[in-house]
Each structure stands twice: as structure tokens, then as C-alpha cells.
Write a protein that holds these residues in place. Structure first.
Motif, mmCIF file in Angstrom:
data_model
loop_
_atom_site.group_PDB
_atom_site.id
_atom_site.type_symbol
_atom_site.label_atom_id
_atom_site.label_comp_id
_atom_site.label_asym_id
_atom_site.label_seq_id
_atom_site.Cartn_x
_atom_site.Cartn_y
_atom_site.Cartn_z
ATOM 1 N N VAL A 195 4.272 5.515 -5.763
ATOM 2 C CA VAL A 195 4.455 5.464 -6.931
ATOM 3 C C VAL A 195 3.154 6.450 -7.507
ATOM 4 O O VAL A 195 3.119 7.398 -8.522
ATOM 5 C CB VAL A 195 3.532 4.187 -7.475
ATOM 6 C CG1 VAL A 195 3.496 4.142 -9.099
ATOM 7 C CG2 VAL A 195 5.059 3.254 -7.211
ATOM 8 N N MET A 196 1.927 6.511 -6.918
ATOM 9 C CA MET A 196 0.991 7.634 -7.199
ATOM 10 C C MET A 196 1.637 8.996 -7.284
ATOM 11 O O MET A 196 1.475 9.844 -8.020
ATOM 12 C CB MET A 196 -0.285 7.405 -6.170
ATOM 13 C CG MET A 196 -1.399 8.201 -6.677
ATOM 14 S SD MET A 196 -2.804 8.271 -5.531
ATOM 15 C CE MET A 196 -2.015 8.779 -4.043
ATOM 16 N N VAL A 197 2.221 9.412 -5.887
ATOM 17 C CA VAL A 197 2.657 10.823 -5.700
ATOM 18 C C VAL A 197 3.884 11.148 -6.792
ATOM 19 O O VAL A 197 3.913 12.075 -7.264
ATOM 20 C CB VAL A 197 3.110 10.840 -4.327
ATOM 21 C CG1 VAL A 197 4.129 12.233 -4.264
ATOM 22 C CG2 VAL A 197 1.941 10.769 -3.200
ATOM 23 N N ILE A 198 4.612 10.139 -7.000
ATOM 24 C CA ILE A 198 5.730 10.354 -8.023
ATOM 25 C C ILE A 198 5.167 10.506 -9.478
ATOM 26 O O ILE A 198 5.573 11.384 -10.124
ATOM 27 C CB ILE A 198 6.576 9.030 -8.065
ATOM 28 C CG1 ILE A 198 7.446 9.003 -6.795
ATOM 29 C CG2 ILE A 198 7.822 9.018 -9.192
ATOM 30 C CD1 ILE A 198 8.196 7.614 -6.649
ATOM 31 N N ALA A 199 4.160 9.539 -9.863
ATOM 32 C CA ALA A 199 3.778 9.913 -11.216
ATOM 33 C C ALA A 199 2.575 11.137 -11.301
ATOM 34 O O ALA A 199 2.931 11.818 -12.482
ATOM 35 C CB ALA A 199 2.573 8.759 -11.396
ATOM 36 N N GLY B 267 -6.175 2.547 -7.497
ATOM 37 C CA GLY B 267 -6.983 1.580 -7.388
ATOM 38 C C GLY B 267 -6.307 0.086 -6.782
ATOM 39 O O GLY B 267 -7.004 -0.681 -5.817
ATOM 40 N N GLY B 268 -4.803 -0.188 -6.852
ATOM 41 C CA GLY B 268 -3.989 -0.988 -6.185
ATOM 42 C C GLY B 268 -4.214 -0.619 -4.640
ATOM 43 O O GLY B 268 -4.162 -1.593 -3.941
ATOM 44 N N MET B 269 -4.185 0.693 -4.152
ATOM 45 C CA MET B 269 -4.136 1.009 -2.826
ATOM 46 C C MET B 269 -5.587 0.395 -2.398
ATOM 47 O O MET B 269 -5.746 -0.198 -1.007
ATOM 48 C CB MET B 269 -3.928 2.636 -2.778
ATOM 49 C CG MET B 269 -2.761 2.774 -3.036
ATOM 50 S SD MET B 269 -2.400 4.613 -2.983
ATOM 51 C CE MET B 269 -3.489 5.353 -1.857
ATOM 52 N N MET B 270 -6.547 0.728 -2.968
ATOM 53 C CA MET B 270 -8.004 0.296 -2.527
ATOM 54 C C MET B 270 -7.994 -1.263 -2.487
ATOM 55 O O MET B 270 -8.438 -1.813 -1.603
ATOM 56 C CB MET B 270 -9.131 0.824 -3.573
ATOM 57 C CG MET B 270 -9.184 2.119 -3.227
ATOM 58 S SD MET B 270 -10.744 2.953 -4.595
ATOM 59 C CE MET B 270 -10.334 4.273 -4.619
ATOM 60 N N ASN C 295 1.023 -1.176 -0.210
ATOM 61 C CA ASN C 295 -0.057 0.176 -0.071
ATOM 62 C C ASN C 295 0.896 1.327 0.018
ATOM 63 O O ASN C 295 0.726 2.120 -0.732
ATOM 64 C CB ASN C 295 -1.018 -0.017 1.132
ATOM 65 C CG ASN C 295 -1.821 1.096 1.150
ATOM 66 O OD1 ASN C 295 -2.371 1.582 0.088
ATOM 67 N ND2 ASN C 295 -2.382 1.652 2.279
ATOM 68 N N PHE C 296 1.881 1.296 0.998
ATOM 69 C CA PHE C 296 2.941 2.524 0.832
ATOM 70 C C PHE C 296 3.498 2.636 -0.326
ATOM 71 O O PHE C 296 3.953 3.795 -0.929
ATOM 72 C CB PHE C 296 3.808 2.318 2.125
ATOM 73 C CG PHE C 296 3.072 2.996 3.227
ATOM 74 C CD1 PHE C 296 2.914 4.302 3.433
ATOM 75 C CD2 PHE C 296 2.624 1.860 4.150
ATOM 76 C CE1 PHE C 296 1.857 4.746 4.685
ATOM 77 C CE2 PHE C 296 1.974 2.327 5.400
ATOM 78 C CZ PHE C 296 1.748 3.675 5.449
#
Length: 127
Positions: A65-69, A95-98, A59-60
Motif C-alpha cells: 500500500v505504501m509503495v502504491i500510494a 506507521g502500520g508497518m512499525m 506487514n507486506f
């Protein structure tokens, strides 16, 4: 700009920290009580997060990855909206985090999927 870099560094540091915790917990049963105490909520040991530490680490990593993207997309386009491919990467990571949160709930309630639970805690049923 500075706030974004601080947030980026924070998310990357959290991802690295939880990956290290997951690797250390996977093979060392003596570390489990300390990890459960560190994940405690209102004094109750955090055995759910200890059992599912691999999913917590994932999750982390997905959060980083989300923040970097999003940061790269914003830097590439020099606007407030990220570019299309970077927005797509951020959406997939979200979506992966969910999915990770769903897996944590399943591990907490049913102790399943067993291959994601730390091996020596697979028989532990308590929340």
C-alpha cells in the motif's frame, strides 16, 4: 519508471504470497513445520514468523500500500514528491508497518496477543 513498476509488482506479489501463506497455515497444522523451515535463519526454524504469519502478511500488505500510494502520488503530480493525500497514505502505512514489527516482537517473546497467533501454535513458547 520501469524500476518503479518492477518494485510495485514485487511488493504486490510479496503481499499476495504472504496472505496466501497465512490463510493456508491458519487452518492446517501439518504445514507448520514446513513453514518454520522456510522462515529459518541460520538453520534455526523460524517459529516466531510461523506463529505470527498473520502479522507478517499484514506487514507486506502495508508495504505494498505504501509503495502504491507513493507511485500514484508521483504519477498524479508528475514531480519527485508525492501529492499530500498520497503522502499521508504512505505515512499511515509506514506507521502500520512499525506496529507490525512491534507485534512480531511481542509474539516472539510473550506469544501475545494470542488472537494474532496461529491457533494450534498458541501454546508454543520457544523462539
Amino acid at each position: 519508471m520501469i524500476g518503479g513498476l518492477i518494485a510495485l509488482a514485487l511488493f504486490v506479489a510479496l503481499a499476495v504470497r504472504y496472505v496466501v501463506v497465512a490463510v493456508r497455515l491458519w487452518g492446517h497444522p501439518e504445514r507448520a513445520p514446513d513453514a518454520a523451515d522456510s522462515f529459518s535463519v541460520r538453520g534455526a526454524p523460524g517459529w516466531v514468523l510461523t506463529r505470527g504469519v498473520v502479522v507478517v502478511a499484514a506487514n507486506f500488505v502495508l508495504m505494498a500500500v505504501m509503495v502504491i500510494a507513493a507511485a500514484v502520488g508521483q504519477a498524479v503530480t508528475r514531480t519527485q514528491k508525492p501529492a499530500e493525500p498520497w503522502l499521508g497514505i504512505s505515512a499511515v502505512a509506514m506507521g502500520g508497518m512499525m506496529l507490525c514489527w512491534l507485534l512480531i516482537i511481542l509474539i516472539g517473546i510473550f506469544n501475545r496477543p494470542r488472537f494474532l497467533v496461529v491457533p494450534y501454535l498458541r501454546d508454543k513458547r520457544r523462539l
